[in-house]
Design a protein around this motif. Structure first.
Motif, PDB file in Angstrom:
ATOM      1  N   GLY A  49       0.832  -1.203   0.000  1.00  0.00           N
ATOM      2  CA  GLY A  49       0.000   0.000   0.000  1.00  0.00           C
ATOM      3  C   GLY A  49       0.866   1.251   0.000  1.00  0.00           C
ATOM      4  O   GLY A  49       1.641   1.469   0.926  1.00  0.00           O
ATOM      5  N   VAL A  58      -0.149   6.564   4.400  1.00  0.00           N
ATOM      6  CA  VAL A  58       0.535   5.935   5.529  1.00  0.00           C
ATOM      7  C   VAL A  58       1.686   5.042   5.048  1.00  0.00           C
ATOM      8  O   VAL A  58       2.799   5.089   5.592  1.00  0.00           O
ATOM      9  CB  VAL A  58      -0.479   5.151   6.397  1.00  0.00           C
ATOM     10  N   GLU A 115       2.310  -1.068  -4.564  1.00  0.00           N
ATOM     11  CA  GLU A 115       1.047  -0.326  -4.634  1.00  0.00           C
ATOM     12  C   GLU A 115       0.212  -0.857  -5.801  1.00  0.00           C
ATOM     13  O   GLU A 115       0.709  -1.010  -6.914  1.00  0.00           O
ATOM     14  CB  GLU A 115       1.340   1.176  -4.781  1.00  0.00           C
ATOM     15  N   TYR A 116      -1.036  -1.088  -5.496  1.00  0.00           N
ATOM     16  CA  TYR A 116      -1.997  -1.632  -6.466  1.00  0.00           C
ATOM     17  C   TYR A 116      -2.218  -0.674  -7.655  1.00  0.00           C
ATOM     18  O   TYR A 116      -2.227  -1.076  -8.813  1.00  0.00           O
ATOM     19  CB  TYR A 116      -3.286  -1.882  -5.682  1.00  0.00           C
ATOM     20  N   ARG A 117      -2.348   0.611  -7.315  1.00  0.00           N
ATOM     21  CA  ARG A 117      -2.678   1.580  -8.360  1.00  0.00           C
ATOM     22  C   ARG A 117      -1.445   1.968  -9.173  1.00  0.00           C
ATOM     23  O   ARG A 117      -0.311   1.671  -8.813  1.00  0.00           O
ATOM     24  CB  ARG A 117      -3.254   2.863  -7.737  1.00  0.00           C
ATOM     25  N   ARG A 152     -12.110   9.743  -4.175  1.00  0.00           N
ATOM     26  CA  ARG A 152     -11.288   9.800  -2.960  1.00  0.00           C
ATOM     27  C   ARG A 152     -11.308  11.232  -2.465  1.00  0.00           C
ATOM     28  O   ARG A 152     -11.215  12.151  -3.252  1.00  0.00           O
ATOM     29  CB  ARG A 152      -9.859   9.360  -3.261  1.00  0.00           C
ATOM     30  N   LEU A 185      -7.794  17.096   3.012  1.00  0.00           N
ATOM     31  CA  LEU A 185      -7.848  16.509   4.347  1.00  0.00           C
ATOM     32  C   LEU A 185      -7.371  17.536   5.356  1.00  0.00           C
ATOM     33  O   LEU A 185      -6.545  18.391   5.028  1.00  0.00           O
ATOM     34  CB  LEU A 185      -6.895  15.309   4.433  1.00  0.00           C
ATOM     35  N   ALA A 186      -7.865  17.400   6.596  1.00  0.00           N
ATOM     36  CA  ALA A 186      -7.393  18.281   7.662  1.00  0.00           C
ATOM     37  C   ALA A 186      -6.195  17.630   8.352  1.00  0.00           C
ATOM     38  O   ALA A 186      -6.308  16.549   8.927  1.00  0.00           O
ATOM     39  CB  ALA A 186      -8.524  18.522   8.659  1.00  0.00           C
ATOM     40  N   ARG A 206      -5.032  15.623  -0.813  1.00  0.00           N
ATOM     41  CA  ARG A 206      -4.627  14.222  -0.628  1.00  0.00           C
ATOM     42  C   ARG A 206      -3.602  13.803  -1.689  1.00  0.00           C
ATOM     43  O   ARG A 206      -2.582  13.205  -1.395  1.00  0.00           O
ATOM     44  CB  ARG A 206      -5.851  13.312  -0.749  1.00  0.00           C
ATOM     45  N   LEU A 233      -1.590  -7.059  -4.221  1.00  0.00           N
ATOM     46  CA  LEU A 233      -1.387  -8.241  -3.366  1.00  0.00           C
ATOM     47  C   LEU A 233      -2.578  -9.178  -3.560  1.00  0.00           C
ATOM     48  O   LEU A 233      -3.722  -8.772  -3.365  1.00  0.00           O
ATOM     49  CB  LEU A 233      -1.285  -7.849  -1.900  1.00  0.00           C
ATOM     50  N   ASP A 246      -2.509  -1.118   3.559  1.00  0.00           N
ATOM     51  CA  ASP A 246      -3.334  -1.198   2.354  1.00  0.00           C
ATOM     52  C   ASP A 246      -4.796  -0.831   2.607  1.00  0.00           C
ATOM     53  O   ASP A 246      -5.697  -1.354   1.950  1.00  0.00           O
ATOM     54  CB  ASP A 246      -3.195  -2.584   1.692  1.00  0.00           C
ATOM     55  N   ASP A 261      -5.331   2.846   8.077  1.00  0.00           N
ATOM     56  CA  ASP A 261      -6.723   2.382   7.960  1.00  0.00           C
ATOM     57  C   ASP A 261      -6.820   0.862   7.985  1.00  0.00           C
ATOM     58  O   ASP A 261      -7.858   0.320   8.365  1.00  0.00           O
ATOM     59  CB  ASP A 261      -7.340   2.896   6.647  1.00  0.00           C
ATOM     60  N   GLY A 290     -11.532  14.094  11.553  1.00  0.00           N
ATOM     61  CA  GLY A 290     -10.383  14.436  10.714  1.00  0.00           C
ATOM     62  C   GLY A 290      -9.113  13.811  11.269  1.00  0.00           C
ATOM     63  O   GLY A 290      -8.042  14.423  11.277  1.00  0.00           O
ATOM     64  N   GLY A 296      -8.271  10.159  10.674  1.00  0.00           N
ATOM     65  CA  GLY A 296      -7.853   8.886  10.065  1.00  0.00           C
ATOM     66  C   GLY A 296      -6.411   8.917   9.599  1.00  0.00           C
ATOM     67  O   GLY A 296      -5.580   8.087   9.991  1.00  0.00           O
ATOM     68  N   MET A 297      -6.103   9.898   8.767  1.00  0.00           N
ATOM     69  CA  MET A 297      -4.731  10.024   8.267  1.00  0.00           C
ATOM     70  C   MET A 297      -3.776  10.385   9.407  1.00  0.00           C
ATOM     71  O   MET A 297      -2.670   9.835   9.505  1.00  0.00           O
ATOM     72  CB  MET A 297      -4.688  11.111   7.198  1.00  0.00           C
ATOM     73  N   ASN A 298      -4.209  11.295  10.267  1.00  0.00           N
ATOM     74  CA  ASN A 298      -3.342  11.734  11.373  1.00  0.00           C
ATOM     75  C   ASN A 298      -2.987  10.558  12.284  1.00  0.00           C
ATOM     76  O   ASN A 298      -1.839  10.406  12.698  1.00  0.00           O
ATOM     77  CB  ASN A 298      -4.039  12.838  12.170  1.00  0.00           C
TER      78      ASN A 298
HETATM   79  C1  LIG Z   1     -14.514  11.657   3.114  1.00  0.00           C
HETATM   80  C2  LIG Z   1     -13.267  11.434   3.919  1.00  0.00           C
HETATM   81  C3  LIG Z   1     -12.647  12.508   4.503  1.00  0.00           C
HETATM   82  C4  LIG Z   1     -11.499  12.321   5.278  1.00  0.00           C
HETATM   83  N1  LIG Z   1     -10.915  13.395   5.876  1.00  0.00           N
HETATM   84  C5  LIG Z   1      -9.841  13.227   6.671  1.00  0.00           C
HETATM   85  C6  LIG Z   1      -9.223  14.333   7.307  1.00  0.00           C
HETATM   86  O1  LIG Z   1      -9.643  15.477   7.142  1.00  0.00           O
HETATM   87  N2  LIG Z   1      -8.146  14.107   8.104  1.00  0.00           N
HETATM   88  C7  LIG Z   1      -7.653  12.859   8.324  1.00  0.00           C
HETATM   89  O2  LIG Z   1      -6.692  12.703   9.091  1.00  0.00           O
HETATM   90  N3  LIG Z   1      -8.211  11.781   7.701  1.00  0.00           N
HETATM   91  C8  LIG Z   1      -9.280  11.931   6.898  1.00  0.00           C
HETATM   92  N4  LIG Z   1      -9.837  10.859   6.261  1.00  0.00           N
HETATM   93  C9  LIG Z   1      -9.261   9.527   6.500  1.00  0.00           C
HETATM   94  C10 LIG Z   1      -8.081   9.277   5.572  1.00  0.00           C
HETATM   95  O3  LIG Z   1      -8.478   9.421   4.242  1.00  0.00           O
HETATM   96  C11 LIG Z   1      -7.544   7.872   5.793  1.00  0.00           C
HETATM   97  O4  LIG Z   1      -7.427   7.619   7.166  1.00  0.00           O
HETATM   98  C12 LIG Z   1      -6.179   7.711   5.140  1.00  0.00           C
HETATM   99  O5  LIG Z   1      -6.299   7.840   3.752  1.00  0.00           O
HETATM  100  C13 LIG Z   1      -5.601   6.335   5.485  1.00  0.00           C
HETATM  101  O6  LIG Z   1      -4.400   6.158   4.797  1.00  0.00           O
HETATM  102  P1  LIG Z   1      -3.863   4.700   4.488  1.00  0.00           P
HETATM  103  O7  LIG Z   1      -2.587   4.910   3.760  1.00  0.00           O
HETATM  104  O8  LIG Z   1      -3.884   3.898   5.721  1.00  0.00           O
HETATM  105  O9  LIG Z   1      -4.956   4.061   3.532  1.00  0.00           O
HETATM  106  P2  LIG Z   1      -5.327   4.474   2.039  1.00  0.00           P
HETATM  107  O10 LIG Z   1      -5.243   5.934   1.853  1.00  0.00           O
HETATM  108  O11 LIG Z   1      -6.629   3.814   1.735  1.00  0.00           O
HETATM  109  O12 LIG Z   1      -4.178   3.810   1.177  1.00  0.00           O
HETATM  110  C14 LIG Z   1      -4.103   2.417   1.006  1.00  0.00           C
HETATM  111  C15 LIG Z   1      -3.315   2.120  -0.253  1.00  0.00           C
HETATM  112  O13 LIG Z   1      -3.179   0.708  -0.379  1.00  0.00           O
HETATM  113  C16 LIG Z   1      -3.413   0.342  -1.725  1.00  0.00           C
HETATM  114  N5  LIG Z   1      -3.902  -1.042  -1.742  1.00  0.00           N
HETATM  115  C17 LIG Z   1      -5.110  -1.488  -1.333  1.00  0.00           C
HETATM  116  N6  LIG Z   1      -5.189  -2.827  -1.518  1.00  0.00           N
HETATM  117  C18 LIG Z   1      -4.013  -3.223  -2.054  1.00  0.00           C
HETATM  118  C19 LIG Z   1      -3.495  -4.473  -2.478  1.00  0.00           C
HETATM  119  N7  LIG Z   1      -4.229  -5.596  -2.410  1.00  0.00           N
HETATM  120  N8  LIG Z   1      -2.245  -4.523  -2.982  1.00  0.00           N
HETATM  121  C20 LIG Z   1      -1.478  -3.395  -3.070  1.00  0.00           C
HETATM  122  N9  LIG Z   1      -1.926  -2.174  -2.687  1.00  0.00           N
HETATM  123  C21 LIG Z   1      -3.177  -2.089  -2.190  1.00  0.00           C
HETATM  124  C22 LIG Z   1      -4.458   1.346  -2.211  1.00  0.00           C
HETATM  125  O14 LIG Z   1      -4.454   1.450  -3.621  1.00  0.00           O
HETATM  126  C23 LIG Z   1      -4.016   2.615  -1.512  1.00  0.00           C
HETATM  127  O15 LIG Z   1      -3.116   3.366  -2.269  1.00  0.00           O
HETATM  128  C24 LIG Z   1     -10.975  11.022   5.464  1.00  0.00           C
HETATM  129  C25 LIG Z   1     -11.597   9.926   4.848  1.00  0.00           C
HETATM  130  C26 LIG Z   1     -12.735  10.127   4.093  1.00  0.00           C
HETATM  131  C27 LIG Z   1     -13.395   8.940   3.461  1.00  0.00           C
END
Ligand SMILES: Cc1cc2nc3c(=O)[nH]c(=O)nc-3n(C[C@H](O)[C@H](O)[C@H](O)COP(=O)(O)OP(=O)(O)OC[C@H]3O[C@@H](n4cnc5c(N)ncnc54)[C@H](O)[C@@H]3O)c2cc1C
Length: 451
Positions: free
Chosen positions: A18, A22, A41-43, A55, A59-60, A116, A141, A173, A311, A321, A323-325
């Protein structure tokens, strides 16, 4: 896995699955520690693609994310050069009046609105700068044996299947994590997921004819309407990303142009000229309301081989706000544990689960709570009074009285402690008000007897 004289197991080959916010940040942390990292990364490489539809666009970013970005040297750019400060909430009342609620009137702390895509690009580029990081895009994966450190990917362009072995696997991921699915097959793995009955849809307020913001830019704007709400965060091009949060049933009822405009007229009249009627209709009927899920699980690790973060470990509804933090804070914690345990992964992984799960569950709960606060409570007199009270006590006793929102967004207090702190404050206020009422009754009684 390398073992030194003391039997310490240091991973020599690490896979991150992923390359979102994060995963790419985690690659920077591990590379700084000299580990060989391969990120899958899948994408496609988002630096070469258009904006990904569906998407959330901005984000905050708050204190926890900033602390993690600081540790890899990226905070200054993201906050000072790029992010748009948001000093508080700007509430849009039904009658068109605006009400400013500052997040931190004492020290004027801000959240920062960041794109983002841009943040992800910055993180991928930063990771790629390390010689010991390799990025593989279009790799999905499809299978794993986590105990043995084995991962199977499909190369999406060639449809080739690739089998690889690693000392350490990090699942970043996302909410529907493939790594977590493999963990779920193991005994003693707790998992729960909750979809809320509300979905979200993104609309847009464009810049005005001179290319300027149409609303006060340094706020997170909210249209709280009880059962549903709309929020808007500023973008660098002076547009606004507007997000509607509403029950799916309500989205479904707005199935004609007339019903949609009637709904806007009744609930968000001041937003119509900002977005534009044609744009509301076009964007609304071109989009689909997307679901929001909250996921809790435990443990986050498998032996000394695999761990999930971000996540994948704790998806939450977006209303705090955080999730990312929180995901970025995971990277910081993992890094601190690598330091603390001298890279001994057999100790680091279980300790990560031990230290993190209570806090991750706490922020998932807080995020659920904040939806009610944002869409309903902010409109209530009791909420405003409590906020003023909290702000005053925070001003008077900054070391002792940190309001809930400030502790979550502007401190690094453990999320579980933020909840306990608030419960303590509620108790103090309740007891104080009982004492005040008793005193008032007592003196009222005395007064009635004496005079
Ligand atoms: C509407 C909305 C608003 C938000 N606003 C905020 C905010 O203001 N502040 C904040 O802190 N958070 C916010 N969030 C939460 C935030 O978007 C997530 O917590 C954050 O993106 C998590 O990051 P991540 O890298 O864990 O997961 P993701 O961003 O989902 O990244 C996961 C990655 O893994 C890849 N992947 C998935 N499956 C596979 C696989 N099988 N093989 C290889 N790669 C794979 C995906 O393509 C992706 O690139 C918001 C979420 C939403 C839905």
């Amino acid at each position: 896995m390398e073992s030194n004289r003391n039997g310490i197991t240091k991973p020599s080959k690490v896979a991150i699955v992923g390359g979102g916010l994060v995963g790419s940040l985690c690659a920077c942390f591990l590379a700084k520690r000299g580990l060989n990292v391969e990120l899958y990364e899948y994408r496609n490489d988002i630096r070469k693609t258009e904006l990904v539809k569906g998407r959330s666009i901005n984000l905050a970013l708050s204190n926890r994310g900033r602390a993690a970005l600081r540790a890899v040297g990226l905070e200054s750019h993201m906050v000072r050069e790029y992010g748009i400060p948001m000093a508080g909430r700007m509430i849009h009342k039904l009658n068109g009046n605006l009400q400013e609620l500052l997040y931190d009137p004492r020290t004027n702390k801000n959240l920062y609105s960041v794109g983002r895509k841009y943040l992800n690009e910055v993180l991928l580029t930063a990771a790629e700068k390390y010689d010991n990081v390799k990025l593989f895009f279009n790799h999905k994966l499809i299978n794993a044996n986590l105990q043995d450190g084995k991962l199977v990917f499909r190369q999406m362009e060639t449809d080739q299947t690739i089998e690889l072995n690693f000392d350490l696997i990090i699942g970043a991921d996302g909410a529907f994590s493939a790594i977590r699915k493999h963990m779920m097959k193991m005994p003693l793995f707790d998992f729960s997921q909750t979809y809320i009955e509300h979905g979200y849809m993104e609309l847009c307020i464009p810049p005005d004819s001179e290319g300027k913001f149409q609303m006060e830019s340094n706020y997170l704007h909210i249209w709280p309407r009880g059962e549903f709400m709309m929020i808007a965060l500023p973008n660098q091009d002076h547009s606004w990303t507007v997000t509607m949060f509403m029950p799916f049933a309500k989205f479904a009822m707005l199935d004609t142009t007339e019903k949609l405009m009637d709904f806007f007229q009744k609930n968000f009249p001041d937003a119509i000229p900002l977005i534009g009627e044609d744009r509301i209709i076009k964007d609304f009927f071109n989009a689909t309301a997307l679901p929001l899920v909250s996921i809790k699980c435990k443990p986050y690790h498998v032996g000394n081989r695999a761990i999930i973060i971000g996540d994948a470990a704790h998806a939450m509804v977006p209303f705090y706000g955080q999730g990312m933090n929180a995901g970025m804070e995971d990277c910081l914690l993992l890094d601190q544990l690598l330091e603390e345990y001298n890279m001994n992964i057999s100790k680091v992984l279980p300790e990560f689960t031990r230290r993190r799960h209570e806090d991750a569950h706490a922020i998932c709960d807080l995020a659920m709570y904040n939806y009610i606060e944002m869409r309903d409570l902010v409109n209530r007199f009791t909420y405003i009074i409590r906020k003023k009270f909290d702000d005053f006590l925070f001003w008077a006793f900054p070391m002792y009285w940190v309001p809930l929102y400030n502790s979550v967004s502007f401190s690094t207090m453990r999320y579980s402690l933020c909840i306990k702190n608030r419960q303590w404050q509620d108790k103090v206020l309740k007891q104080t008000s009982i004492i005040v009422v008793l005193f008032a009754l007592f003196f009222g009684f005395l007064y009635s007897i004496l005079f």
